[in-house]
Design a protein around this motif. Structure first.
Motif, mmCIF file in Angstrom:
data_model
loop_
_atom_site.group_PDB
_atom_site.id
_atom_site.type_symbol
_atom_site.label_atom_id
_atom_site.label_comp_id
_atom_site.label_asym_id
_atom_site.label_seq_id
_atom_site.Cartn_x
_atom_site.Cartn_y
_atom_site.Cartn_z
ATOM 1 N N GLY A 284 37.935 -7.679 -17.211
ATOM 2 C CA GLY A 284 38.593 -7.162 -16.017
ATOM 3 C C GLY A 284 37.906 -5.902 -15.534
ATOM 4 O O GLY A 284 36.882 -5.473 -16.068
ATOM 5 N N GLY A 285 38.467 -5.298 -14.509
ATOM 6 C CA GLY A 285 37.884 -4.081 -13.942
ATOM 7 C C GLY A 285 37.572 -4.282 -12.472
ATOM 8 O O GLY A 285 38.311 -4.940 -11.751
ATOM 9 N N GLY A 286 36.458 -3.720 -12.008
ATOM 10 C CA GLY A 286 36.097 -3.760 -10.597
ATOM 11 C C GLY A 286 36.414 -2.437 -9.921
ATOM 12 O O GLY A 286 37.027 -1.543 -10.503
ATOM 13 N N SER A 287 36.003 -2.310 -8.656
ATOM 14 C CA SER A 287 36.276 -1.072 -7.918
ATOM 15 C C SER A 287 37.779 -0.863 -7.774
ATOM 16 O O SER A 287 38.272 0.263 -7.814
ATOM 17 N N VAL A 288 38.498 -1.971 -7.580
ATOM 18 C CA VAL A 288 39.964 -1.957 -7.668
ATOM 19 C C VAL A 288 40.297 -2.704 -8.942
ATOM 20 O O VAL A 288 40.178 -3.921 -8.999
ATOM 21 N N PRO A 289 40.666 -2.001 -10.018
ATOM 22 C CA PRO A 289 40.772 -2.666 -11.321
ATOM 23 C C PRO A 289 41.785 -3.798 -11.327
ATOM 24 O O PRO A 289 42.929 -3.632 -10.897
ATOM 25 N N GLY A 290 41.313 -4.954 -11.784
ATOM 26 C CA GLY A 290 42.182 -6.121 -11.897
ATOM 27 C C GLY A 290 41.998 -6.768 -13.249
ATOM 28 O O GLY A 290 41.011 -6.518 -13.958
ATOM 29 N N PRO A 291 42.937 -7.614 -13.672
ATOM 30 C CA PRO A 291 42.852 -8.240 -14.993
ATOM 31 C C PRO A 291 41.745 -9.279 -15.070
ATOM 32 O O PRO A 291 41.428 -9.951 -14.082
ATOM 33 N N GLY A 292 41.153 -9.406 -16.264
ATOM 34 C CA GLY A 292 40.142 -10.418 -16.511
ATOM 35 C C GLY A 292 40.730 -11.631 -17.213
ATOM 36 O O GLY A 292 41.937 -11.759 -17.382
ATOM 37 N N LEU A 293 39.838 -12.533 -17.652
ATOM 38 C CA LEU A 293 40.294 -13.770 -18.274
ATOM 39 C C LEU A 293 41.062 -13.516 -19.565
ATOM 40 O O LEU A 293 41.997 -14.249 -19.893
ATOM 41 N N CYS A 294 40.680 -12.470 -20.308
ATOM 42 C CA CYS A 294 41.399 -12.152 -21.546
ATOM 43 C C CYS A 294 42.862 -11.841 -21.262
ATOM 44 O O CYS A 294 43.758 -12.229 -22.031
ATOM 45 N N SER A 295 43.117 -11.136 -20.174
ATOM 46 C CA SER A 295 44.490 -10.773 -19.830
ATOM 47 C C SER A 295 45.240 -11.930 -19.185
ATOM 48 O O SER A 295 46.451 -12.069 -19.370
ATOM 49 N N LEU A 296 44.530 -12.780 -18.444
ATOM 50 C CA LEU A 296 45.186 -13.934 -17.830
ATOM 51 C C LEU A 296 45.595 -14.966 -18.873
ATOM 52 O O LEU A 296 46.406 -15.854 -18.595
ATOM 53 N N ALA A 297 45.034 -14.867 -20.089
ATOM 54 C CA ALA A 297 45.433 -15.754 -21.188
ATOM 55 C C ALA A 297 46.593 -15.179 -21.985
ATOM 56 O O ALA A 297 46.896 -15.660 -23.080
ATOM 57 N N LEU A 298 47.269 -14.166 -21.470
ATOM 58 C CA LEU A 298 48.344 -13.477 -22.176
ATOM 59 C C LEU A 298 49.381 -14.464 -22.714
ATOM 60 O O LEU A 298 49.891 -15.299 -21.973
ATOM 61 N N TYR A 299 49.680 -14.338 -24.017
ATOM 62 C CA TYR A 299 50.668 -15.171 -24.724
ATOM 63 C C TYR A 299 50.282 -16.639 -24.743
ATOM 64 O O TYR A 299 51.118 -17.502 -25.028
ATOM 65 N N GLY A 300 49.027 -16.929 -24.416
ATOM 66 C CA GLY A 300 48.543 -18.302 -24.456
ATOM 67 C C GLY A 300 47.237 -18.397 -25.210
ATOM 68 O O GLY A 300 47.033 -17.711 -26.211
ATOM 69 N N THR A 301 46.329 -19.218 -24.699
ATOM 70 C CA THR A 301 45.076 -19.502 -25.384
ATOM 71 C C THR A 301 43.895 -19.187 -24.487
ATOM 72 O O THR A 301 43.859 -19.592 -23.317
ATOM 73 N N LEU A 302 42.930 -18.451 -25.028
ATOM 74 C CA LEU A 302 41.638 -18.252 -24.368
ATOM 75 C C LEU A 302 40.629 -19.147 -25.068
ATOM 76 O O LEU A 302 40.391 -18.999 -26.269
ATOM 77 N N PHE A 303 40.063 -20.087 -24.335
ATOM 78 C CA PHE A 303 39.146 -21.063 -24.917
ATOM 79 C C PHE A 303 37.726 -20.753 -24.483
ATOM 80 O O PHE A 303 37.430 -20.679 -23.283
ATOM 81 N N LEU A 304 36.851 -20.562 -25.453
ATOM 82 C CA LEU A 304 35.430 -20.328 -25.199
ATOM 83 C C LEU A 304 34.653 -21.520 -25.724
ATOM 84 O O LEU A 304 34.402 -21.642 -26.935
ATOM 85 N N ASP A 305 34.303 -22.427 -24.841
ATOM 86 C CA ASP A 305 33.513 -23.596 -25.228
ATOM 87 C C ASP A 305 32.038 -23.226 -25.213
ATOM 88 O O ASP A 305 31.604 -22.391 -24.426
ATOM 89 N N GLU A 306 31.267 -23.867 -26.104
ATOM 90 C CA GLU A 306 29.837 -23.550 -26.245
ATOM 91 C C GLU A 306 29.661 -22.060 -26.517
ATOM 92 O O GLU A 306 28.957 -21.346 -25.789
#
Length: 512
Positions: A284-306
């Motif tokens: 996450g981050g940016g000039s206007v800080p926003g959530p990244g994929l790690c945060s969008l997976a909150l209470y769920g699963t973050l899947f990293l294939d390959e």
């Protein structure tokens, strides 16, 4: 004439209240100025607001108009200030009594026609306004149902500037929006199930243990062995979100502008990150800080294939959330922290062609295999509790899965829910929730073992050349395995299974 009204903006996933101050004076040339450390969207809003007011029947007087968004040391971005600035101007013109704007937060974007458009982050704004003791929140009618999920504050939805003025002047009644969940709509369920997965007994067991104790998981095996298929079914064996988790997850997606419905999110997210994802996309981050994929997976699963195909900087970003369940991002002018409490599931081939260690099919050289595997660093592997091989599926197992003969997600979820309840009772007097969160300081308190188990663990520590983190993770996984069997004590069979989930590290990464 001077007027002031409260508005709100989103910073990260949290809302911040902003005072919109307007002054109309006769001194100097007619001009419309906006100040207060403004982003480009806010600076551009002057013409948008001027035109929206004209088309709504309100002509700005030829005076010196100054609008200040306070506090001035906080950068203002986004379009949520349009409606507040417009109503503040109308109040300064004497059309709306200033008393009508007190104890009220106003947010919304304006179109040139004067209509009020939908904005992001309403749930966080409503929560912040309520916590600050504010009585009323005027917002776009499209956001009213979302805002009504917050109890203790009046949610007034308006569709135009004219409607908002009529409401504040008391010439039009608008009833506060009450939250009503649509009970007539069918309850959305997952469209996948573990009953579709044939064979893969070891991988299915590893996933069940991982979910039960919130342990991070790595699946390694040849292409087409079902790693992705298994990973996509992980949310189906997780117990339902609690009310607190549902509200926090909904707030995250609202702030990110990804909320598609007014109802709180009920299903645990499954976020599939592409291997080209940058560190910023994950964190996450940016000039206007926003959530990244790690945060969008909150209470769920973050899947990293390959997994080895991800860049090294992107993978190293995962260290903080895997340990601390949050991501802190600091820049010169701001610092923000995003929650990142997720279960990591990673999948990878054992080499570039995918068939190592089967030398009858693998044509990769030893240096090529080592280079490929070395893309996954030891520190990251140490933060993965469970590693499991997925084997190629034979015809019998494949037909069993396609016929629905395998155990269903519902049956597995019942066992996982029992393990969740055991951990809830165990950690009721602590800030911990899952076995994976047990620290080295109190691991002996919650992971009691006898002399036989101590000898087994000591032997594994020497032979596998474990780090202190790896040693502790074996104990924590063994604690989860014992919980699945409703056993108070960790036995040798529990430890043996936990050790087996670390043995793959030595098989593939030994000597690297």
């Amino acid at each position: 004439m001077f007027t002031s009204v409260m508005s709100a903006t989103i910073f990260g996933i949290d809302a911040r209240l902003v005072s919109t101050e307007t002054d109309l004076s006769d001194g100097g040339l007619p001009v419309f100025e906006m100040v207060g450390f403004l982003g480009s969207e806010v600076r551009e809003s002057k013409e948008r607001i001027r035109t929206a007011l004209k088309n709504s029947g309100f002509i700005l007087p030829p005076k010196r108009i100054t609008v200040n968004l306070s506090p001035a040391d906080m950068r203002k971005s986004g379009t949520s200030f349009d409606l507040a600035v417009a109503l503040s101007l109308i109040s300064a013109m004497g059309v709306i009594p200033s008393e009508a704007l007190k104890n009220t937060v106003i947010a919304g974007e304006l179109s040139l026609s004067g209509n009020v458009l939908k904005i992001s982050g309403v749930l966080s704004m409503a929560l912040q306004a309520r916590d600050r003791g504010i009585r009323r929140f005027i917002l776009p009618s499209e956001n009213a149902a979302e805002g009504s999920a917050v109890k203790g504050i009046e949610i007034i939805g308006v569709s135009s500037v004219t409607e908002a003025v009529e409401f504040l002047n008391g010439t039009k009644q608008i009833a506060p929006t009450e939250y009503h969940e649509d009970r007539s709509a069918p309850v959305r369920e997952y469209d996948v199930d573990f009953a579709d997965v044939g064979g893969q007994t070891m991988a299915r067991r590893a996933v069940e243990v991982a979910v039960s104790g919130s342990h991070n998981l790595l699946l390694i095996g040849p292409p087409g062995s079902g790693k992705t298929m298994i990973a996509r079914r992980i949310p189906t064996i997780m117990p339902p979100l609690t009310e607190r988790e549902s509200l926090e997850l909904t707030r995250m997606y609202s702030a990110a502008g990804l909320l598609r419905s007014a109802d709180p999110l009920r299903l645990r997210p499954f976020v599939n990150a592409h291997h080209t994802a940058t560190p910023q996309a994950l964190a996450g981050g940016g000039s206007v800080p926003g959530p990244g994929l790690c945060s969008l997976a909150l209470y769920g699963t973050l899947f990293l294939d390959e997994l080895p195909e991800f860049s090294r900087p992107a993978l190293e970003v995962l260290r903080e959330p895997l340990e601390d369940k949050k991501i802190s991002i600091a820049r010169a002018s701001w610092k923000v922290t995003f929650p990142a409490d997720f279960l990591l599931c990673a999948a990878m081939n054992p080499c570039k062609c995918g068939f190592y260690p089967d030398r009858t099919r693998c044509r990769c050289t030893t240096p090529e295999i080592r280079r490929y595997l070395s893309r996954v660093s030891r520190p990251l592997l140490d933060r993965i509790d469970i590693s499991c091989e997925s084997e190629e599926i034979g015809f019998r197992e494949l037909s069993e899965g396609s016929g629905g003969g395998a155990e269903s997600s519902e049956a597995i979820r019942a066992r996982v829910a029992d393990a969740f309840e055991i951990q809830r009772k165990r950690f009721s007097e602590t800030p911990l929730r899952f076995n994976s969160e047990i620290s080295g300081r109190n691991i002996r308190e919650f992971c009691v073992i006898g002399e036989r188990e101590e000898r087994l663990l000591e032997e594994a520590f020497r032979e596998m050349n474990l780090s202190a983190r790896g040693y502790h993770r074996i104990l924590k996984v063994a604690r989860t395995i014992a919980d699945l069997e409703h056993s108070d004590r960790i036995g040798c069979r529990h430890l043996s299974e936990a050790i087996s989930y670390r043995s793959i590290d030595g098989r593939y990464w030994n000597g690297d």
